[in-house]
Design a protein around this motif. Sequence first.
Motif, PDB file in Angstrom:
ATOM      1  N   ALA A  95      38.109  43.092  31.994  1.00  0.00           N
ATOM      2  CA  ALA A  95      38.835  44.352  32.170  1.00  0.00           C
ATOM      3  C   ALA A  95      39.335  44.515  33.602  1.00  0.00           C
ATOM      4  CB  ALA A  95      37.936  45.524  31.783  1.00  0.00           C
ATOM      5  N   PHE A  96      38.503  44.207  34.579  1.00  0.00           N
ATOM      6  CA  PHE A  96      38.923  44.355  35.972  1.00  0.00           C
ATOM      7  C   PHE A  96      40.073  43.411  36.305  1.00  0.00           C
ATOM      8  CE2 PHE A  96      34.549  45.998  37.619  1.00  0.00           C
ATOM      9  CZ  PHE A  96      34.726  47.138  36.848  1.00  0.00           C
ATOM     10  N   SER A  97      40.048  42.206  35.728  1.00  0.00           N
ATOM     11  CA  SER A  97      41.142  41.265  35.972  1.00  0.00           C
ATOM     12  C   SER A  97      42.438  41.761  35.339  1.00  0.00           C
ATOM     13  CB  SER A  97      40.773  39.885  35.424  1.00  0.00           C
ATOM     14  OG  SER A  97      39.621  39.379  36.063  1.00  0.00           O
ATOM     15  N   LEU A  98      42.356  42.286  34.111  1.00  0.00           N
ATOM     16  CA  LEU A  98      43.551  42.792  33.444  1.00  0.00           C
ATOM     17  C   LEU A  98      44.098  44.040  34.136  1.00  0.00           C
ATOM     18  CD1 LEU A  98      42.548  42.355  29.689  1.00  0.00           C
ATOM     19  CD2 LEU A  98      44.064  40.913  31.054  1.00  0.00           C
ATOM     20  N   LEU A  99      43.199  44.879  34.654  1.00  0.00           N
ATOM     21  CA  LEU A  99      43.640  46.092  35.329  1.00  0.00           C
ATOM     22  C   LEU A  99      44.043  45.849  36.777  1.00  0.00           C
ATOM     23  CD1 LEU A  99      40.951  48.626  34.007  1.00  0.00           C
ATOM     24  CD2 LEU A  99      43.362  48.489  33.339  1.00  0.00           C
ATOM     25  N   GLY A 100      43.813  44.651  37.283  1.00  0.00           N
ATOM     26  CA  GLY A 100      44.188  44.347  38.660  1.00  0.00           C
ATOM     27  C   GLY A 100      43.289  44.991  39.692  1.00  0.00           C
ATOM     28  N   VAL A 101      42.023  45.183  39.375  1.00  0.00           N
ATOM     29  CA  VAL A 101      41.085  45.783  40.327  1.00  0.00           C
ATOM     30  C   VAL A 101      40.805  44.785  41.447  1.00  0.00           C
ATOM     31  CG1 VAL A 101      38.783  46.774  40.608  1.00  0.00           C
ATOM     32  CG2 VAL A 101      40.050  47.146  38.487  1.00  0.00           C
ATOM     33  N   PRO A 102      40.860  45.204  42.692  1.00  0.00           N
ATOM     34  CA  PRO A 102      40.555  44.269  43.787  1.00  0.00           C
ATOM     35  C   PRO A 102      39.096  43.824  43.740  1.00  0.00           C
ATOM     36  CG  PRO A 102      40.810  46.521  44.608  1.00  0.00           C
ATOM     37  CD  PRO A 102      41.240  46.538  43.190  1.00  0.00           C
ATOM     38  N   TYR A 103      38.898  42.549  44.119  1.00  0.00           N
ATOM     39  CA  TYR A 103      37.561  41.948  44.120  1.00  0.00           C
ATOM     40  C   TYR A 103      36.919  42.048  42.731  1.00  0.00           C
ATOM     41  CZ  TYR A 103      38.526  43.045  49.008  1.00  0.00           C
ATOM     42  OH  TYR A 103      39.120  43.176  50.222  1.00  0.00           O
ATOM     43  N   ALA A 104      37.706  41.741  41.703  1.00  0.00           N
ATOM     44  CA  ALA A 104      37.258  41.926  40.319  1.00  0.00           C
ATOM     45  C   ALA A 104      36.029  41.081  40.008  1.00  0.00           C
ATOM     46  CB  ALA A 104      38.396  41.583  39.355  1.00  0.00           C
ATOM     47  N   PHE A 105      36.063  39.806  40.384  1.00  0.00           N
ATOM     48  CA  PHE A 105      34.943  38.927  40.044  1.00  0.00           C
ATOM     49  C   PHE A 105      33.677  39.331  40.781  1.00  0.00           C
ATOM     50  CE2 PHE A 105      32.613  34.827  40.553  1.00  0.00           C
ATOM     51  CZ  PHE A 105      32.337  34.630  39.216  1.00  0.00           C
ATOM     52  N   LEU A 106      33.794  39.690  42.047  1.00  0.00           N
ATOM     53  CA  LEU A 106      32.638  40.117  42.834  1.00  0.00           C
ATOM     54  C   LEU A 106      32.012  41.380  42.240  1.00  0.00           C
ATOM     55  CD1 LEU A 106      30.831  39.917  45.353  1.00  0.00           C
ATOM     56  CD2 LEU A 106      32.575  41.218  46.591  1.00  0.00           C
ATOM     57  N   LEU A 107      32.848  42.342  41.867  1.00  0.00           N
ATOM     58  CA  LEU A 107      32.326  43.584  41.287  1.00  0.00           C
ATOM     59  C   LEU A 107      31.691  43.337  39.922  1.00  0.00           C
ATOM     60  CD1 LEU A 107      35.227  46.040  42.212  1.00  0.00           C
ATOM     61  CD2 LEU A 107      32.998  45.809  43.325  1.00  0.00           C
ATOM     62  N   ALA A 108      32.264  42.438  39.127  1.00  0.00           N
ATOM     63  CA  ALA A 108      31.706  42.143  37.808  1.00  0.00           C
ATOM     64  C   ALA A 108      30.342  41.463  37.932  1.00  0.00           C
ATOM     65  CB  ALA A 108      32.665  41.270  37.016  1.00  0.00           C
ATOM     66  N   VAL A 109      30.226  40.502  38.850  1.00  0.00           N
ATOM     67  CA  VAL A 109      28.943  39.821  39.058  1.00  0.00           C
ATOM     68  C   VAL A 109      27.892  40.802  39.574  1.00  0.00           C
ATOM     69  CG1 VAL A 109      27.761  38.048  40.407  1.00  0.00           C
ATOM     70  CG2 VAL A 109      29.994  37.572  39.390  1.00  0.00           C
ATOM     71  N   ILE A 122      29.535  51.534  43.255  1.00  0.00           N
ATOM     72  CA  ILE A 122      30.108  50.486  44.104  1.00  0.00           C
ATOM     73  C   ILE A 122      31.528  50.160  43.666  1.00  0.00           C
ATOM     74  CG2 ILE A 122      29.908  48.050  44.715  1.00  0.00           C
ATOM     75  CD1 ILE A 122      26.868  48.397  44.568  1.00  0.00           C
ATOM     76  N   THR A 123      31.754  50.051  42.365  1.00  0.00           N
ATOM     77  CA  THR A 123      33.092  49.729  41.855  1.00  0.00           C
ATOM     78  C   THR A 123      34.103  50.791  42.245  1.00  0.00           C
ATOM     79  OG1 THR A 123      32.127  48.532  39.980  1.00  0.00           O
ATOM     80  CG2 THR A 123      34.424  49.252  39.774  1.00  0.00           C
ATOM     81  N   LEU A 124      33.750  52.062  42.055  1.00  0.00           N
ATOM     82  CA  LEU A 124      34.688  53.141  42.364  1.00  0.00           C
ATOM     83  C   LEU A 124      34.944  53.247  43.867  1.00  0.00           C
ATOM     84  CD1 LEU A 124      33.488  55.921  39.876  1.00  0.00           C
ATOM     85  CD2 LEU A 124      35.421  54.346  39.647  1.00  0.00           C
ATOM     86  N   VAL A 125      33.919  53.066  44.671  1.00  0.00           N
ATOM     87  CA  VAL A 125      34.096  53.153  46.123  1.00  0.00           C
ATOM     88  C   VAL A 125      35.015  52.038  46.613  1.00  0.00           C
ATOM     89  CG1 VAL A 125      32.911  52.863  48.331  1.00  0.00           C
ATOM     90  CG2 VAL A 125      31.949  54.373  46.595  1.00  0.00           C
ATOM     91  N   VAL A 126      34.784  50.810  46.148  1.00  0.00           N
ATOM     92  CA  VAL A 126      35.638  49.692  46.562  1.00  0.00           C
ATOM     93  C   VAL A 126      37.072  49.908  46.094  1.00  0.00           C
ATOM     94  CG1 VAL A 126      36.049  47.224  46.263  1.00  0.00           C
ATOM     95  CG2 VAL A 126      33.736  48.051  46.666  1.00  0.00           C
TER      96      VAL A 126
END
Length: 369
Positions: free
Chosen positions: A225-239, A258-262
Amino acid sequence: MLGFDVCTARKVWTASLIALLFFVVYIASTTVLVVVFAVFFSYLIYPMVEFVERVRPRRMPRVASIALVFVVVVAVIAVVGSIFGVQLQDQATHLFAQLPTLLKPDVPSRFPLPHFLEPLRERIIDFVRSQIEIGSDKAVPVARSVGLGVVHAAGNLIHLVLIPILSFLLIKEGPQMRDACLELLTARHRTLWAEIVTDLNVLLSKYVRALLFLSLATLICYGVAFSLLGVPYAFLLAVSAGLLEFVPFAGPLAAVAITLVVAVFSGYPHLLWLVVFIGLYRLFQDYVLNPYLMSEGVEVSPFLVIVGLLAGDQLGGVAGIFLAVPVIATLKIIIGRARVFYATSHAQGDVAHVGWRNTEDPSGPPNLG
């Protein structure tokens, strides 16, 4: 008249031994924590060991099948780490390098707000700016503390090596250790503790595997989802979210924060869609996936969970929070089994007493013996 009550002295002695046991556990908390993680790792590995034992040749010893499973698991972990570790390190390094820029005072003016909050933007910006200034004053001590923690963890890498070794020994010698401990008990209490051990085995196996599946589900769903939505640092936040899933209650909340703050400090423009996805996923996991996976494992009331998490945080920090739920569930099993055992023992004793009394008194009720 003063006297010596043997029954009371026995209870005081038992309570003193239990208090001494808790004190020793608290003093040797690091060693106990390594053993606990080794036990959890054993429950993750054991289903694969059972599968290999079912299909292995008869001439192949059990130790060889256990060693084969551990070699495969360690190899898979090494391959996954080599493939995704570089990307994870790059995103983490880039995020920490961008922190000074992300924490500039003019960043709050770029926060995306709903239309009904636009009239309050100035007040919200002033509040956020003040919080950033306060946080900046505390940034250096926090960074120093984190650095010391990293150095301490690096000095204790031997524990990470000991966990799979202890897990191997637990799987290899677990049945013998269980039987040896039960042989130390009287025949009367052996049945009670055999039932408790069986219940604990089911509890821990279901709990550890449920945590693993929840963590993997969070990692995959957040990553896609983060990759599709273009969220920055998607892989780091998912892990990070997947790892924090192992900490009950507090871990998922920390991952969301953490996700929302980043995302906010990175100027992510589709914050509303991100919040909607996280809300829908948490509803699905908390009310569908989590109850399904935990249905045969941990059944603890939310009140006890929250109290246990607070107590665990005070006693052992993150490790205490991680262990709070299984400890509460373990105590629940022990108390429940002991209550049933002693209630049954008293009932059988009363029946035997009534039967003996009726053989002596023909005028009494019918003989139950």
